[in-house]
Motif scaffolding. Structure first.
Motif, PDB file in Angstrom:
ATOM      1  N   VAL A 246     -16.302  26.407  -3.291  1.00 23.30           N
ATOM      2  CA  VAL A 246     -15.197  27.363  -3.361  1.00 23.30           C
ATOM      3  C   VAL A 246     -15.148  28.151  -2.056  1.00 23.30           C
ATOM      4  N   TYR A 247     -13.986  28.168  -1.453  1.00 25.75           N
ATOM      5  CA  TYR A 247     -13.780  28.916  -0.205  1.00 25.75           C
ATOM      6  C   TYR A 247     -13.725  30.400  -0.563  1.00 25.75           C
ATOM      7  N   SER A 248     -14.582  31.194   0.064  1.00 23.45           N
ATOM      8  CA  SER A 248     -14.750  32.585  -0.374  1.00 23.45           C
ATOM      9  C   SER A 248     -13.441  33.381  -0.392  1.00 23.45           C
ATOM     10  N   GLU A 249     -12.579  33.117   0.577  1.00 27.39           N
ATOM     11  CA  GLU A 249     -11.311  33.861   0.606  1.00 27.39           C
ATOM     12  C   GLU A 249     -10.370  33.437  -0.526  1.00 27.39           C
ATOM     13  N   SER A 250     -10.703  32.317  -1.173  1.00 27.46           N
ATOM     14  CA  SER A 250      -9.879  31.823  -2.289  1.00 27.46           C
ATOM     15  C   SER A 250     -10.598  31.968  -3.624  1.00 27.46           C
ATOM     16  N   ALA A 251     -11.633  32.810  -3.676  1.00 25.51           N
ATOM     17  CA  ALA A 251     -12.454  32.911  -4.886  1.00 25.51           C
ATOM     18  C   ALA A 251     -11.623  33.302  -6.112  1.00 25.51           C
TER      19      ALA A 251
ATOM     20  N   VAL B 240      -2.899  26.647   2.376  1.00 29.80           N
ATOM     21  CA  VAL B 240      -3.520  25.868   1.297  1.00 29.80           C
ATOM     22  C   VAL B 240      -4.707  25.093   1.852  1.00 29.80           C
ATOM     23  N   VAL B 241      -5.819  25.178   1.130  1.00 27.29           N
ATOM     24  CA  VAL B 241      -7.007  24.395   1.465  1.00 27.29           C
ATOM     25  C   VAL B 241      -7.209  23.379   0.351  1.00 27.29           C
ATOM     26  N   GLU B 242      -7.179  22.125   0.705  1.00 26.30           N
ATOM     27  CA  GLU B 242      -7.413  21.078  -0.289  1.00 26.30           C
ATOM     28  C   GLU B 242      -8.792  20.503  -0.016  1.00 26.30           C
ATOM     29  N   THR B 243      -9.704  20.783  -0.929  1.00 24.93           N
ATOM     30  CA  THR B 243     -11.097  20.400  -0.727  1.00 24.93           C
ATOM     31  C   THR B 243     -11.445  19.196  -1.601  1.00 24.93           C
TER      32      THR B 243
END
Lengths: 472, 251
Positions: free
Chosen positions: A87-92, A207-210
């Motif tokens: 999980v990207y911290s800024e997107s928690a 958007v971050v697609e992980t």
């Protein structure tokens, strides 16, 4: 029977079970889309090295694994704890989780997202907004050319619908966390997630697609993400691909841009045994800006393949593509970048480069930048380089008292920073830099890796300096 | 400080240095002059440890240590500094990060605590004033997109920060206009101390109007053919290198 045919039948057999059981409640139009996908898949078949688009990427190791469709039949235990490292911290408080292709609201956290933003399971959206999905879904996916896009379409069921309505600017970055895992009993599983991202006119988002997997898990992610960037809309998009070493990834990103829109895409490709990233942008309106940058780092026995297409179909647009690679160990990297400039697309300004830093004698890079220009009033450049560490640069750094290993570290992270600088969002850039350092530290055996310090004005040391300035 | 004895060096199998003898003591400034291709820059590069040059004969004792036992980074840690004729661009690495890394390695070698970000920036700012560099250079990638003069000034900045015992300036004056030349020379002069030394490699006498040498050596065809005081540089300015070349041929 030819070997490939047997493998096609293998994937076909699961499809029958898929359409009659779990996915049978889908609307008729979606079943039609699937059937067309299946027929494309059967017609195309799996590629061999004789196939032009797969000349350097041997998928036999993938085909050898008896993947089963990740249906409800297989128990897969995934917890928040398992997902949390990705999980990207800024997107928690603004992320959704997709586990083996299925949207999971219980593993998601959307509490920080503005209510105007629509984000939910694609399966549910298909029932709720059939007209919208019919309008956008699968309209530009190259499933008549790409076997894995076709296979994904055949198994079209779930994933994420993200819609940013007109003129909404979403400040908080949204993460779509795609997690794949084998079954609890060890069965290797394949999933076919489909994401649809719609930015309406004037909308802005990051958007971050992980793509991640359970570390030792044997899984295949055959993913398709469709992105529509409406008129005057702007999307910053990072595809972060870091599944474990036993996982496989074949993904297609299909972007469609309307006039005056901006798409800034970055592909960070670090994971999987074999990863194939098809990244396509169709510029369908005038005065668009399209950026498609990326960095791959391969180690061990990995193979990471990028095939990109930027298609200028309208005049007065600009595109930039800078993709770099750090290739180590026994690994392989493949880059194939096509830029099309259609006859009508006058005043196109397009730059493409692929630079590779080869850190091992046993590693291989196959790169092919391609430009096809049908217009006459355009500015286009392209090029590719493959080379080791520059001895003169190394000498220069060492001559300042810095030891061999640290000097190599500085030059390697500098090489990476030269492309991550294109990520607009400073926190996101820092996040990507951190992942790069971690991958290099794990695999390139560089004990003294420096932090990446960007020369852009907003970075940490610059702030330090300004504070210092005001004291004096 | 440094003692060079019968130094021979090759590049790509071709002998460039054919027996150099030179001693430099603390507090001294030596100028090495000579025509193009005489081996001046090769001497500078060999002392710094450039990997393309092969030392075939002779030895160099630097501050009591055999220089050729040391890697380039160890030479720098021992206090040797080369201001490059063609400073290398390092994209993606900021000037301040690069210099801080170098300085802290050198400090570590000298048994000193590393400087933290604040301490380093304070030091860097002081030294930047010395070479009249704008603070915008702090976070720019090392030498990337710098003009010729900016690159040379950046070399002197590095020298000012790293505080070497022996600084070798390799054609630092080439490509500089007169104002930039004055700034660079002024920086070098201000950094001069009784316990350090400098070797100034130059083709032209004009730099020596600003950095006044204690000794001048003329290098021709890989050998020092004439040594003297600063008056020798003026003599060369008047009569050119041909006179010493002729002398070398006779000798």
């Amino acid at each position: 029977m030819p070997k490939e045919l047997k493998e096609i039948q293998y994937y076909q057999s699961d499809f029958e079970a898929f359409s009659s059981n779990g996915a049978s409640s889908a609307p008729a139009w979606m079943k039609d889309v699937r059937a067309a996908g299946m027929s494309n898949f059967s017609a195309l078949g799996f590629p061999t090295l004789r196939h032009e688009d797969w000349r350097f990427t041997n998928i036999v190791p993938l085909l050898k694994v008896p993947f089963r469709y990740a249906s409800e039949h297989y128990r897969v235990s995934v917890t928040r704890e398992k997902l949390s490292p990705y999980v990207y911290s800024e997107s928690a408080k603004s992320y959704v989780a997709v586990v083996n292709g299925r949207f999971s609201s219980s593993l998601s956290n959307l509490s920080a997202l503005p209510p105007a933003v629509e984000i939910e399971s694609l399966e549910k959206a298909a029932a709720k907004f059939p007209e919208m999905l019919k309008q956008f879904l699968n309209k530009h996916v190259p499933s008549d050319r790409s076997v894995f896009a076709a296979l994904n379409t055949a198994y079209l069921r779930d994933g994420v619908l993200l819609r940013i309505p007109k003129d909404i600017h979403v400040e908080v970055p949204i993460q779509i966390l795609m997690y794949s895992s084998q079954a609890d009993d060890g069965t290797p599983l394949v999933s076919y997630p489909r994401n649809l991202i719609l930015l309406e006119e004037g909308a802005h988002a990051t958007v971050v697609e992980t793509y991640a997997s359970a570390q030792e898990s044997v899984s295949l992610s055959d993913a398709v993400t469709e992105i529509f960037v409406g008129q005057n809309a702007a999307l910053d998009f990072v595809k972060e691909q870091r599944e474990g070493v036993n996982a496989f990834h074949v993904g297609t990103m299909q972007v469609m841009q309307e006039k005056e829109s901006r798409f800034t895409g970055f592909s960070l490709a670090l994971g999987s045994r074999i990863a194939r990233n098809d990244l396509n942008i169709e510029i369908a309106g005038e005065h668009c800006e399209s950026m498609l940058d990326g960095l791959y780092i391969t180690a061990g026995e990995q193979l990471i393949d990028h095939h990109t297409i930027i298609d200028h179909t309208q005049p007065e647009c600009s595109s930039r593509e800078v993709v770099k690679g750090i290739v180590t160990g026994n690994s392989r990297a493949v880059f194939n970048g096509k830029i099309f400039v259609r006859q009508i697309a006058q005043k196109t300004d397009s730059k493409q480069t692929n630079k590779n830093l080869l850190l091992s004698d046993r590693a291989t890079v196959d790169t092919k930048p391609q430009l096809e220009i049908f217009a006459d009033d355009v500015k286009c450049t392209h090029g590719a380089t493959v080379g080791g560490m520059d001895p003169m640069s190394l000498f220069y750094v060492k001559s300042r008292g810095i030891g061999e290993e640290a000097a190599r570290g500085i030059l390697t992270t500098g090489f990476a920073a030269e492309v991550t600088k294109y990520i607009n969002n400073a926190e996101l850039r820092h996040y990507v830099d951190t992942l790069i350092i971690a991958k290099l530290a794990d695999n390139v055996v560089m004990s003294e890796l420096p932090e990446i310090v960007h020369s852009a004005a907003a970075d940490f040391s610059q702030r330090d300096f300004q504070q210092d300035e005001s004291h004096s | 400080m440094i003692e060079i004895k019968n130094l021979h060096a090759n590049v790509a199998g071709k002998e460039i240095l054919k027996g150099i003898d030179l001693s430099v003591h603390a507090g001294e400034v030596h100028a090495i002059m000579g025509p193009n291709g005489s081996g001046k820059s090769t001497l500078a590069q060999v002392l710094a440890g450039h990997p393309a040059y092969e030392v075939t004969e002779g030895e160099v004792i630097f501050d009591g240590k055999n220089l050729f036992d040391l890697d380039p980074e160890e030479r720098a840690q021992e206090g040797l500094f080369l201001a490059f004729q063609y400073p290398v661009e390092i994209p993606g690495v900021s000037n301040s990060y690069f210099l801080k890394a170098g300085l802290n390695e050198i400090r570590k070698h000298r048994g000193l605590e590393p400087l933290d970000a604040m301490q380093f920036l304070k030091l860097l700012k002081e030294k930047m004033k010395l070479v009249e560099m704008d603070s915008s250079f702090i976070n720019r990638p090392v030498n990337e997109g710098f003009s010729g003069g900016e690159k040379k000034r950046n070399e002197i900045l590095q020298m000012a920060v790293l505080e070497p015992k022996l600084a070798i300036l390799d054609e630092t004056d080439s490509g500089l206009d007169i104002d930039a030349l004055k700034i660079v020379a002024d920086g070098v002069t201000k950094l001069k101390r009784p316990d350090n030394a400098a070797i100034v490699v130059t083709h032209y006498q004009r730099l020596l109007n600003y950095i006044v040498p204690d000794f001048v050596h003329v290098l021709v065809n890989g050998r020092i053919v004439k040594s003297g005081t600063k008056e020798l540089a003026l003599e060369l300015e008047a009569s050119g290198y041909d006179s010493v070349k002729d002398a070398a041929a006779v000798a």
